[in-house]
Design a protein around this motif. Structure first.
Motif, PDB file in Angstrom:
ATOM      1  N   ALA A 299     -91.597  22.667 -66.998  1.00 34.29           N
ATOM      2  CA  ALA A 299     -90.208  22.542 -67.450  1.00 34.29           C
ATOM      3  C   ALA A 299     -89.514  21.368 -66.756  1.00 34.29           C
ATOM      4  CB  ALA A 299     -89.450  23.836 -67.176  1.00 34.29           C
ATOM      5  N   THR A 300     -88.887  20.525 -67.566  1.00 39.19           N
ATOM      6  CA  THR A 300     -88.216  19.329 -67.065  1.00 39.19           C
ATOM      7  C   THR A 300     -86.820  19.282 -67.664  1.00 39.19           C
ATOM      8  OG1 THR A 300     -90.330  18.202 -66.863  1.00 39.19           O
ATOM      9  CG2 THR A 300     -88.368  16.813 -66.914  1.00 39.19           C
ATOM     10  N   THR A 301     -85.819  19.140 -66.812  1.00 38.84           N
ATOM     11  CA  THR A 301     -84.431  19.205 -67.250  1.00 38.84           C
ATOM     12  C   THR A 301     -83.756  17.848 -67.127  1.00 38.84           C
ATOM     13  OG1 THR A 301     -84.284  21.530 -66.616  1.00 38.84           O
ATOM     14  CG2 THR A 301     -82.206  20.327 -66.776  1.00 38.84           C
TER      15      THR A 301
ATOM     16  N   LEU B  66     -78.318  19.128 -68.671  1.00 40.60           N
ATOM     17  CA  LEU B  66     -79.064  20.324 -68.286  1.00 40.60           C
ATOM     18  C   LEU B  66     -79.891  20.940 -69.410  1.00 40.60           C
ATOM     19  CD1 LEU B  66     -76.467  22.003 -65.899  1.00 40.60           C
ATOM     20  CD2 LEU B  66     -78.350  20.459 -65.317  1.00 40.60           C
ATOM     21  N   HIS B  67     -80.258  20.157 -70.428  1.00 35.95           N
ATOM     22  CA  HIS B  67     -81.189  20.648 -71.440  1.00 35.95           C
ATOM     23  C   HIS B  67     -82.605  20.487 -70.906  1.00 35.95           C
ATOM     24  CE1 HIS B  67     -77.758  19.975 -74.321  1.00 35.95           C
ATOM     25  NE2 HIS B  67     -78.080  21.258 -74.473  1.00 35.95           N
ATOM     26  N   THR B  68     -83.454  21.464 -71.223  1.00 38.83           N
ATOM     27  CA  THR B  68     -84.799  21.520 -70.664  1.00 38.83           C
ATOM     28  C   THR B  68     -85.846  21.392 -71.758  1.00 38.83           C
ATOM     29  OG1 THR B  68     -83.957  22.931 -68.896  1.00 38.83           O
ATOM     30  CG2 THR B  68     -86.338  22.907 -69.212  1.00 38.83           C
TER      31      THR B  68
ATOM     32  N   LEU C  12     -86.517   7.892 -67.285  1.00 38.37           N
ATOM     33  CA  LEU C  12     -87.365   8.808 -66.513  1.00 38.37           C
ATOM     34  C   LEU C  12     -86.712   9.237 -65.199  1.00 38.37           C
ATOM     35  CD1 LEU C  12     -90.920   7.323 -67.160  1.00 38.37           C
ATOM     36  CD2 LEU C  12     -89.947   9.436 -68.089  1.00 38.37           C
ATOM     37  N   ASP C  13     -85.741   8.450 -64.730  1.00 37.09           N
ATOM     38  CA  ASP C  13     -85.002   8.833 -63.523  1.00 37.09           C
ATOM     39  C   ASP C  13     -83.933   9.879 -63.817  1.00 37.09           C
ATOM     40  OD1 ASP C  13     -86.493   7.051 -62.028  1.00 37.09           O
ATOM     41  OD2 ASP C  13     -84.988   5.458 -62.117  1.00 37.09           O
ATOM     42  N   SER C  14     -83.632  10.106 -65.076  1.00 35.17           N
ATOM     43  CA  SER C  14     -82.573  11.051 -65.434  1.00 35.17           C
ATOM     44  C   SER C  14     -83.103  12.455 -65.707  1.00 35.17           C
ATOM     45  CB  SER C  14     -81.804  10.543 -66.656  1.00 35.17           C
ATOM     46  OG  SER C  14     -82.634  10.558 -67.795  1.00 35.17           O
ATOM     47  N   VAL C  15     -84.403  12.668 -65.501  1.00 29.67           N
ATOM     48  CA  VAL C  15     -84.993  13.992 -65.696  1.00 29.67           C
ATOM     49  C   VAL C  15     -85.659  14.449 -64.401  1.00 29.67           C
ATOM     50  CG1 VAL C  15     -85.359  13.625 -68.168  1.00 29.67           C
ATOM     51  CG2 VAL C  15     -87.201  13.085 -66.571  1.00 29.67           C
ATOM     52  N   ALA C  16     -85.762  15.768 -64.232  1.00 28.40           N
ATOM     53  CA  ALA C  16     -86.395  16.322 -63.035  1.00 28.40           C
ATOM     54  C   ALA C  16     -87.110  17.615 -63.385  1.00 28.40           C
ATOM     55  CB  ALA C  16     -85.341  16.592 -61.967  1.00 28.40           C
ATOM     56  N   LEU C  17     -88.237  17.846 -62.700  1.00 26.43           N
ATOM     57  CA  LEU C  17     -88.937  19.110 -62.885  1.00 26.43           C
ATOM     58  C   LEU C  17     -87.997  20.246 -62.510  1.00 26.43           C
ATOM     59  CD1 LEU C  17     -92.515  18.389 -61.494  1.00 26.43           C
ATOM     60  CD2 LEU C  17     -91.832  18.706 -63.863  1.00 26.43           C
ATOM     61  N   ASP C  18     -88.018  21.298 -63.298  1.00 25.92           N
ATOM     62  CA  ASP C  18     -87.140  22.449 -63.074  1.00 25.92           C
ATOM     63  C   ASP C  18     -88.009  23.655 -62.719  1.00 25.92           C
ATOM     64  OD1 ASP C  18     -85.293  24.538 -63.201  1.00 25.92           O
ATOM     65  OD2 ASP C  18     -84.121  23.503 -64.754  1.00 25.92           O
ATOM     66  N   ARG C  19     -88.264  23.820 -61.437  1.00 27.41           N
ATOM     67  CA  ARG C  19     -89.152  24.888 -60.981  1.00 27.41           C
ATOM     68  C   ARG C  19     -88.576  26.282 -61.255  1.00 27.41           C
ATOM     69  NH1 ARG C  19     -92.342  21.374 -58.812  1.00 27.41           N
ATOM     70  NH2 ARG C  19     -92.036  20.081 -57.012  1.00 27.41           N
TER      71      ARG C  19
ATOM     72  N   GLN D  43     -89.341  27.048 -64.891  1.00 30.25           N
ATOM     73  CA  GLN D  43     -90.782  27.222 -65.055  1.00 30.25           C
ATOM     74  C   GLN D  43     -91.251  28.520 -64.421  1.00 30.25           C
ATOM     75  OE1 GLN D  43     -92.755  25.157 -67.013  1.00 30.25           O
ATOM     76  NE2 GLN D  43     -94.039  26.973 -66.841  1.00 30.25           N
ATOM     77  N   ASN D  44     -90.697  28.880 -63.273  1.00 30.99           N
ATOM     78  CA  ASN D  44     -91.068  30.145 -62.633  1.00 30.99           C
ATOM     79  C   ASN D  44     -90.705  31.338 -63.510  1.00 30.99           C
ATOM     80  OD1 ASN D  44     -92.205  28.967 -60.387  1.00 30.99           O
ATOM     81  ND2 ASN D  44     -90.350  29.128 -59.150  1.00 30.99           N
ATOM     82  N   LEU D  45     -89.567  31.264 -64.206  1.00 32.26           N
ATOM     83  CA  LEU D  45     -89.188  32.337 -65.142  1.00 32.26           C
ATOM     84  C   LEU D  45     -90.224  32.472 -66.249  1.00 32.26           C
ATOM     85  CD1 LEU D  45     -85.344  31.863 -65.584  1.00 32.26           C
ATOM     86  CD2 LEU D  45     -86.510  33.869 -64.680  1.00 32.26           C
ATOM     87  N   VAL D  46     -90.606  31.353 -66.842  1.00 30.95           N
ATOM     88  CA  VAL D  46     -91.605  31.378 -67.916  1.00 30.95           C
ATOM     89  C   VAL D  46     -92.907  31.980 -67.391  1.00 30.95           C
ATOM     90  CG1 VAL D  46     -93.031  29.962 -69.449  1.00 30.95           C
ATOM     91  CG2 VAL D  46     -90.615  29.417 -69.154  1.00 30.95           C
ATOM     92  N   ASP D  47     -93.334  31.525 -66.214  1.00 31.61           N
ATOM     93  CA  ASP D  47     -94.602  31.987 -65.654  1.00 31.61           C
ATOM     94  C   ASP D  47     -94.586  33.469 -65.312  1.00 31.61           C
ATOM     95  OD1 ASP D  47     -95.450  29.374 -65.930  1.00 31.61           O
ATOM     96  OD2 ASP D  47     -95.258  28.885 -63.798  1.00 31.61           O
ATOM     97  N   LYS D  48     -93.445  33.980 -64.865  1.00 31.58           N
ATOM     98  CA  LYS D  48     -93.346  35.405 -64.503  1.00 31.58           C
ATOM     99  C   LYS D  48     -93.257  36.297 -65.740  1.00 31.58           C
ATOM    100  CE  LYS D  48     -92.971  35.077 -59.970  1.00 31.58           C
ATOM    101  NZ  LYS D  48     -94.058  35.429 -59.101  1.00 31.58           N
ATOM    102  N   ILE D  49     -92.498  35.853 -66.739  1.00 37.37           N
ATOM    103  CA  ILE D  49     -92.281  36.678 -67.926  1.00 37.37           C
ATOM    104  C   ILE D  49     -93.451  36.601 -68.903  1.00 37.37           C
ATOM    105  CG2 ILE D  49     -90.785  37.020 -69.935  1.00 37.37           C
ATOM    106  CD1 ILE D  49     -88.487  35.971 -68.123  1.00 37.37           C
ATOM    107  N   PHE D  50     -94.078  35.426 -68.991  1.00 35.71           N
ATOM    108  CA  PHE D  50     -95.189  35.213 -69.905  1.00 35.71           C
ATOM    109  C   PHE D  50     -96.412  34.689 -69.139  1.00 35.71           C
ATOM    110  CE2 PHE D  50     -91.190  34.326 -72.183  1.00 35.71           C
ATOM    111  CZ  PHE D  50     -91.237  35.328 -73.138  1.00 35.71           C
TER     112      PHE D  50
END
Length: 136
Positions: A26-28, A33-35, A72-79, A82-89
């Motif tokens: 996930a990158t926001t 703040l769109h991912t 590319l400097d205006s986006v950042a990994l959103d841990r 991503q952790n929500l996705v990984d935990k739920i699915f």
């Protein structure tokens, strides 16, 4: 504490608008703040995209927030996302790992694959790939 909720409500929030799959790395976009999936937003930017491609359903328009001079400097990994996705699915996370391992082997990058399992591989060593979510 057990919590019950409808997966459909969460899946709509945790789905990339560009590929239609659950977020993978996930990158926001920092300004709006769109991912998106990392590979999806990177592909969008490398294809000449200079603004956020997110569709805002409540306003029936595309976000169009500028990504600036160096997109590319205006986006950042959103841990967190991503952790929500990984935990739920968790099944999708396991599938993504298998597909990534297969890709590394196919590309002859076994050494990097071993390092990646130990979280030492840098993003520059990773092959850029477009992903689809085929695991169920």
């Amino acid at each position: 504490l057990d919590v019950e909720f409808k997966l459909k409500a969460l899946s709509d929030i945790l789905t990339c608008q560009l590929c239609g799959g659950f977020f993978c790395e996930a990158t926001t976009i920092k300004e709006c703040l769109h991912t998106f999936c990392r590979s999806c937003i990177t592909h969008h930017i490398q294809g000449g995209g200079v603004s956020c491609p997110a569709y805002i359903h409540t306003e029936q328009r595309v976000c169009s927030e500028s990504l600036g001079v160096n997109p590319l400097d205006s986006v950042a990994l959103d841990r967190t996302v991503q952790n929500l996705v990984d935990k739920i699915f968790p099944q999708f996370n396991a599938c993504e790992k298998r597909e990534k391992e297969e890709l590394y082997r196919f590309c002859g990058l076994e050494a990097e694959l071993g390092e990646d399992k130990n979280s030492k591989t840098t993003a520059s060593k990773q092959p850029t790939e477009t992903h689809t979510h085929t695991c169920i």
